[in-house]
Motif scaffolding. Sequence first.
Motif, short mmCIF file in Angstrom:
data_model
loop_
_atom_site.label_atom_id
_atom_site.label_comp_id
_atom_site.label_asym_id
_atom_site.label_seq_id
_atom_site.Cartn_x
_atom_site.Cartn_y
_atom_site.Cartn_z
N PRO A 53 0.76 -1.24 0.06
CA PRO A 53 -0.14 0.27 0.02
C PRO A 53 0.87 1.30 -0.01
N THR A 82 -8.35 3.13 4.52
CA THR A 82 -7.25 3.15 3.69
C THR A 82 -7.01 1.68 3.04
N GLU A 114 -10.07 6.67 1.43
CA GLU A 114 -8.90 7.67 0.96
C GLU A 114 -8.66 7.64 -0.82
N THR A 115 -8.79 6.74 -1.27
CA THR A 115 -8.36 6.80 -2.71
C THR A 115 -9.72 6.57 -3.52
N PRO A 144 -4.14 10.00 -7.04
CA PRO A 144 -4.24 9.28 -5.63
C PRO A 144 -4.02 7.78 -5.87
N ILE A 145 -4.48 7.22 -7.21
CA ILE A 145 -4.36 5.84 -7.37
C ILE A 145 -4.81 5.72 -8.77
N THR A 191 1.87 6.08 -7.81
CA THR A 191 0.97 6.67 -8.49
C THR A 191 0.99 8.12 -8.30
N ARG A 192 1.17 8.60 -7.35
CA ARG A 192 1.13 10.14 -7.03
C ARG A 192 2.32 10.78 -7.56
N SER A 231 0.86 3.88 -3.20
CA SER A 231 0.43 5.32 -3.02
C SER A 231 1.29 6.32 -3.76
#
Lengths: 470, 220, 215
Positions: free
Chosen positions: A248, C165, C130-131, A262-263, A255-256, A252
């Motif tokens: 995770p 998350t 979150e995403t 954000p994804i 991609t950012r 994160s």
Amino acid sequence: MSGEFHDGVVKALSNEALRGHLRRAMDSLIEKRLAVFPDSDELESLRHRCMGIRANALSKLPDLLVHLEARCEEQGIRVHWAETTAEANSIVLEILRSHRVERLVKGKSMVSEEMGLNHALEAEGIECLESDLGEFIIQLAGETPSHIVMPALHKSKQEIAELFHEKFPDIPYSDDVDELTAVARGILREKFMQADAGLSGVNFLVAETGTLCLVENEGNGRMSTTVPPLHIAVTGIEKVVERLTDVPPLLSLLTRSATGQPITTYFNMINGPRQPGEKDGPQEVHLVLLDNGRSRIFADEELQATLRCIRCGACINHCPVYTRLGGHAYGTVYPGPIGSILEPQKEGLERLGELAEASTLCGACGEVCPVRIPIPKLLNRLRWEGVRHDGSGETAGQGKRRKQSQALAWKGWSTLASHPALYRTAVKSASRFRRLLPQQLGPWTHVRKAPEIAEKPLRELAEEEGFSHE
Amino acid sequence: MRLLQREGLRVIFPRNQTCCGQPAYNGGYRDEARRVAAAQLDLFPQSYPIVVPSGSCAGMMKHHYPDLFAGTPWQVQANDVADRVWELTGFLTEVLDLQLKDLGEPVRVAMHTSCSARREMGVANAAEALLGQLQGVELVEQDHKSECCGFGGTFAVKQPEISAAMVGDKTESLRRTGAELVTSQDCGCLMNIGGAFEKQGDGPKTCHIAELLWERTRER
Amino acid sequence: MSDARSHILQRLRAVGRAEESELARPVASHPWSREEKLQRFTECMSAVRADVHLTNEREWCNDLQQILMTKGARNLVYAPATPHGQILQSGLSSGDIELIPYDQEIEQWKSRLFDETDASITSCHGAIAETGSLILWPDETEPRLLSLVPPVHCVLLQADQIYSTFAEAVENQGWAEDIPTNALLISGPSKSADIAQVLAYGVHGPKSLVVLVLR
């Protein structure tokens, strides 16, 4: 290489349209990235964590690879190892042949570019179709990717419209992005259906669970790895992480850093082929692990940091040199700062050492790298490797960039600058006779005036003003 | 030096100083760089701060000396020197908390913070903070402010075309601000940018930030 | 081939390396309430042009029918062995929408799935606030291509299954212990910016993603 790179540079710099296009593209990527990291403390703690995750994985690399292999095999994923790209190509070819594959559809994979896989397979009569929209475009144009995340970044909308019109004359000309996308969708959906096999890269391998993780927006990666009865994944041995919980934070940051998202739309985790009772998914999954110089890079404690890379391309997007040149001028698979540390190590300093010199060491790359690879420091290190002549170290082509005249000049300079009295005399003479010095200093003065030398050296001024000098 | 002295500091200018060794270091010639750098280490025997009026030289001494001398007899001395190195604008703001009174004529100024000052020395805002204190100075901001000017030492010689493209864009950005004066804390950038402006014919003047601060605040 | 394996491992093992100290592995999370999670999820989904509809166990079938009709879908591919599949069989009242069960291997009906289907529906394994991501664990009852091939993909999400998350979901759902053959995060309809950095939707996967949140 020297001549090749120089030609590429001159060609890229003289293309005004390309330069404007690149500048706008890079500006927008920089801005998008900035927008998804509003909290710099969060960014820094995440970078620190991800650097740790990747460094931890590298510190256990051989064990993790063995563990990964065992987990994959348990789940029915066949694992293959290749020392060279030629070996990797023949492994892929053999698998395809044993399944009588005629048509292969590909998801985006930089390692397959590294392997020159398309050429190798096409030479054997296997159709190799790129399905990522950007890759599809450059395959149509007969070009190579100019960016590791956005392969067709160098092409304008009009260029792509003209290319489509030329290649698919039955479809009416359009430079509308939605229409162009729809054309590609139509063509590629047919291909996904017909393909005998799919090939993809891998973003992360998870040793703990034997998982292949793929990051993408379009869905072509999922198509290529789900629709055809056979899936082959190719990747570098450095892509492994230890645990699933490592994924995770890396995802994160990936991609950012890459596109300011954000994804991505799809995050695809593959743990095996179609199970009994399942109605789709490939019947067979193969994983090819490629070394191609990576274990040699691994052997050097400092340069090993190169292998932490998660291929986000942020260093490329922030590089002032890449912004001027674009990817093709580098003449390598991976362009920009990451390419300039990776490629000379993979291909040898003799051929590609110049890339390490094509940087101002401005530090923009290191500042944004999500896994904190000290790129400028490694560039500097490779410059040293290129000219050192003590015969130690692992880097391919060590010392091959040493030129006698240059070495002598630096030697002379160091003698001068390590003997203060001598140095003072030299500086003093330069001041006294400054009018006699040449006003044309090679390429420097093509766009600049030669620097003027002061009438008096600073040391003399300081002494005259009574500054203490002990 | 005059500026520091005016603030009540005793300024020492070691007469035997030559070069920090950066050119050879960045050219890959580490033995030659070490030879020159080693000659500087003895010049700062006392525990005084070492103030360097150029971001890249400061960066070399602070961040690369420890690497360059690691495992050599100079290691301890090099680390000690590195610990005491300050880039000038960082020293003026963080240590001296310098307060300035502007006595000069109104002028539009653009600041180019060098990459080493910005990223190695982490003093991206120090110079602007100092300029901000000068009432007569209108500080204007160029587009792509944090981008490199294209100097990069030997880079400008080894990759002249790329360097020329970069300084071309940089001078263009600076020109667009309408600045009359461009300043920086790094002599390399100034030589590059200033040289390009001169060749282009018209354009802002360039001067080092130390000179600018001194000239605008000194009683005549 | 096995030669390559031993050579590579040999080279890697020849390098002595100090063990990295165990990393602290905090699970990233946010102190969000259920409502805040739903709100964040909805915002993120909307930002990538996915449609989020709030509904409930009683009404989702009708709502779905409305949505499909507005989108002009004439049929809906579904997984007949799922609980929602059972409900659809009796609950989808309009004869305008044909129900197509995904009940055979893909090889048997590839061209029909690709060329003739308009929409699909799947359940999900929760979501990430979150995403703005849906978690899908396709399996023998709910195949992988249901969420990829038809141009409109509809997903049923239980409102209380939204995690803050991804890390929290991985931890709480015990992914590492029991990972499925294929696990997916889906965060919007298929898209690309490969042409001149202009965003285009529906490149290879669904052009439209509809989330029905059950409260």
